[in-house]
Design an enzyme around this catalytic site. Structure first.
Site, short mmCIF file in Angstrom:
data_model
loop_
_atom_site.label_atom_id
_atom_site.label_comp_id
_atom_site.label_asym_id
_atom_site.label_seq_id
_atom_site.Cartn_x
_atom_site.Cartn_y
_atom_site.Cartn_z
N ASP A 108 -57.05 11.58 -106.54
CA ASP A 108 -57.55 12.78 -107.19
C ASP A 108 -59.07 12.79 -107.05
O ASP A 108 -59.59 13.26 -106.05
CB ASP A 108 -57.09 12.78 -108.66
N LYS A 136 -54.38 14.92 -103.87
CA LYS A 136 -54.66 16.27 -104.37
C LYS A 136 -55.88 16.83 -103.65
O LYS A 136 -56.77 16.08 -103.25
CB LYS A 136 -54.94 16.22 -105.87
N ASP A 164 -48.30 10.15 -115.51
CA ASP A 164 -47.97 10.32 -116.92
C ASP A 164 -48.74 11.43 -117.61
O ASP A 164 -49.74 11.93 -117.10
CB ASP A 164 -48.22 9.02 -117.67
#
Length: 179
Positions: A108, A136, A164
């Site tokens: 990310d 991403k 999560d």
């Protein structure tokens, strides 16, 4: 103490069967560039599901890697990175002179992977390779970019398969969006 607002229902983006195919493909791509002395180093906690599946897939490709872990965190219970990395646990065994394949669930911001690479190089690894299950999109260049990427993920908040929301939903067999 009142609970925080409940999360919306997860929307499946990548079902378990596609996850399994991506992991098998990654193993086929990685196997030729590593050997049985390579240390597969998972970034805890989220990367554990992916690392377990990938190391088994590598074994099916004839590569039985060593295994270790780094416990790093940048998100806590938030949906965005805090912009800093906490190191909760270092490598358990010496990695000096070894090839290390760092495994993580999602790329990310790139902060966790960059910190893991730095720690691994400082520990004396002879070569550092990186592999993430999902990458991403990000508006700026990130360094280092992973050597191996399984899935180009959308820019959504992902849960399941180790990812999560406040410590929950990691065990979902699919990757889902929670936004």
């Amino acid at each position: 103490m009142a609970d925080q607002d409940p999360a919306p229902a997860p929307t499946v983006l990548l079902p378990q069967s596609e996850i399994e195919a991506i992991v098998a493909d990654l193993a086929r791509r990685i196997a030729p560039v590593i050997d049985d002395e390579t240390v597969a180093a998972v970034l805890l906690t989220g990367g554990l599901w992916f690392a377990a599946d990938l190391t088994r897939a590598l074994s099916r490709e004839g590569r039985n890697v060593r295994f270790d872990a780094l416990w790093l965190a940048s998100y806590g219970d938030e949906k965005t990175s805090r912009g800093k990395i906490d190191v909760y646990a270092p490598y358990q065994r010496p990695i000096a002179g070894k090839r290390v394949l760092i495994l993580d669930d999602v790329f990310d911001t790139g902060l966790s992977l960059a910190e893991a690479v730095r720690i691994t190089r400082e520990a004396g690894a002879s070569e550092v390779l990186t592999c993430v299950f999902a990458r991403k999109p990000w508006p700026e260049a990130r360094a280092p970019e992973p050597d191996f990427v399984g899935w180009e993920a959308p820019n959504r908040f992902l849960v399941g398969y180790g990812l999560d929301h406040r410590g929950g939903l990691r065990g979902l067999p699919d990757i889902c969006a929670l936004d």
